[in-house]
Scaffold this active site. Structure first.
Site, PDB file in Angstrom:
ATOM      1  N   SER A 197       0.840  -1.192   0.000  1.00  0.00           N
ATOM      2  CA  SER A 197       0.000   0.000   0.000  1.00  0.00           C
ATOM      3  C   SER A 197       0.886   1.257   0.000  1.00  0.00           C
ATOM      4  CB  SER A 197      -0.967  -0.054   1.184  1.00  0.00           C
ATOM      5  OG  SER A 197      -1.988   0.898   1.057  1.00  0.00           O
ATOM      6  N   LEU A 198       0.806   2.111   1.016  1.00  0.00           N
ATOM      7  CA  LEU A 198       1.709   3.261   1.083  1.00  0.00           C
ATOM      8  C   LEU A 198       3.164   2.812   0.996  1.00  0.00           C
ATOM      9  CD1 LEU A 198       2.450   6.238   1.600  1.00  0.00           C
ATOM     10  CD2 LEU A 198       2.138   5.790   4.062  1.00  0.00           C
ATOM     11  N   ASP A 220      -9.811  -5.832  -4.387  1.00  0.00           N
ATOM     12  CA  ASP A 220      -9.271  -4.807  -3.489  1.00  0.00           C
ATOM     13  C   ASP A 220     -10.023  -3.498  -3.698  1.00  0.00           C
ATOM     14  OD1 ASP A 220      -7.775  -2.911  -2.119  1.00  0.00           O
ATOM     15  OD2 ASP A 220      -5.845  -3.774  -2.704  1.00  0.00           O
ATOM     16  N   HIS A 273      -7.502  -5.962   0.126  1.00  0.00           N
ATOM     17  CA  HIS A 273      -6.274  -5.190   0.297  1.00  0.00           C
ATOM     18  C   HIS A 273      -5.239  -5.895   1.165  1.00  0.00           C
ATOM     19  CE1 HIS A 273      -4.280  -1.388  -0.336  1.00  0.00           C
ATOM     20  NE2 HIS A 273      -4.125  -1.151   0.950  1.00  0.00           N
TER      21      HIS A 273
END
Length: 268
Positions: free
Chosen positions: A97-98, A221, A247
Site C-alpha cells: 500500500s503506502l 481490493d 487489500h
C-alpha cells in the site's frame, strides 16, 4: 528476532525488526499500521534463507512521531538510512500500500540499493486518479472525508479504515489486532501520511526505473485500482500476481501470498 531504533538523518528514530541471515529483504508496511503486520513473512522469509528487516515508518509503530517529515521523499530517505545503518548495501524491497510508493521512490532514488521491488496491494505510482494516472477516484473527496472523520472520531475511523478493505469481513480477533496497531499511529502522523498516500503521483519515475518489479494484488481490493495495476504491468513488464483477495493478501490468501513473495524476492 532483534528490535532496535535506528537514528536517521534528522534525528528521528526508526524502529526496525530484524530476523535471519542471507540475502536482505526490506519490508515496508501500509498506512497507519507497522512492521508488526509482517510477523508471518518475517518468519517465512528468514526460514527460506533471507535476512529480513521490517521497518516502522516514522510516526507508526515504535518509531518516533515528529510533527512533519511524512512526504514520500522523506519516507524513502528514512528507509535508505535504515539500510545504510544496518550495513545493507543491496536488498529486495517489499512495499504494501503506502509502503509500495515508498519502495518505488527508494528504487528510483537509490538504484544500487534496490535489487528488486515487490508491490503488495499497490501500483507504487498513485492511489488516486491524477492527470498522468487515469485510474481510481480523485483524491480530494475521500481525503477530505477521512481527514474529517479522523478529527471527529479517530477510534471509529481507524476501525473502519483497517477493516473495510478486506474482501470479506475479517475475523474479529484479526480486526482487533489491526485496530490496536493502527491506534499507535497518532493523529498528526496519520493525517500527514494519508495526504502522502492519496496525493502522491510517481508516474514520472517509471522511465528511469531499473529494478525488476513484481506486483501481488487482490482482484477484489476496494482500495486499489486493478486496472491501474494492469496498466503498470503493461508499462513496465512487471510480474503480475492476481489473487482473489482484498487489500490484505498476506492475511486473506496467506499461503498463496507467501509462495508468490518467496518467488519474487528469491529470483536472480
Amino acid at each position: 528476532m532483534t528490535e532496535r531504533l535506528v537514528e536517521v538523518r534528522d534525528g528521528v528514530r526508526i524502529n526496525v525488526r530484524e530476523l535471519g541471515a542471507g540475502r536482505p529483504v526490506l519490508l515496508i508496511h501500509g498506512w497507519s499500521l507497522s512492521g508488526e503486520t509482517w510477523d508471518r513473512q518475517l518468519r517465512v522469509l528468514a526460514e527460506a534463507g533471507h535476512r529480513v528487516l521490517a521497518v516502522d515508518l516514522r510516526g507508526h509503530g515504535g518509531s518516533d512521531a515528529p510533527l512533519d517529515g511524512y512526504g514520500i521523499d522523506s519516507l524513502a530517505a528514512d528507509a535508505a538510512d535504515v539500510l545504510a545503518a544496518r550495513g545493507v548495501t543491496a536488498a529486495a524491497v517489499v512495499g504494501w500500500s503506502l509502503g509500495g510508493m515508498v519502495a518505488l521512490r527508494l528504487a528510483h532514488e537509490h538504484p544500487a540499493l534496490v535489487e528488486r521491488v515487490v508491490l503488495v496491494a499497490s501500483n507504487g505510482v498513485a492511489a488516486s486518479r491524477t492527470p498522468a494516472f487515469p485510474f481510481g477516484v480523485p483524491a480530494d473527496g475521500p481525503l477530505n472525508a477521512i481527514l474529517a472523520a479522523e478529527h471527529d472520531d479517530r477510534i471509529t475511523l481507524r476501525r473502519s479504515a483497517v477493516g473495510d478493505p478486506f474482501r470479506t469481513p475479517p475475523e474479529p480477533l484479526l480486526l482487533d489486532w489491526l485496530h490496536r496497531i493502527s491506534l499507535r499511529t497518532p493523529s498528526w502522523a496519520a493525517r500527514a501520511a494519508l495526504r502522502t498516500l492519496l496525493r502522491t503521483d510517481q508516474v514520472e519515475l517509471l522511465d528511469g526505473l531499473r529494478a525488476p518489479v513484481t506486483q501481488i494484488v487482490g482482484t477484489a481490493d476496494p482500495a486499489l485500482s486493478v486496472r491501474g495495476a494492469r496498466w503498470l504491468h503493461e508499462r513496465l513488464g512487471t510480474t503480475l500476481v492476481e489473487l482473489d483477495t482484498g487489500h490484505y493478501p498476506m492475511f486473506e490468501a496467506a499461503d498463496e501470498f507467501d509462495a508468490a513473495l518467496l518467488r519474487a524476492v528469491s529470483a536472480r
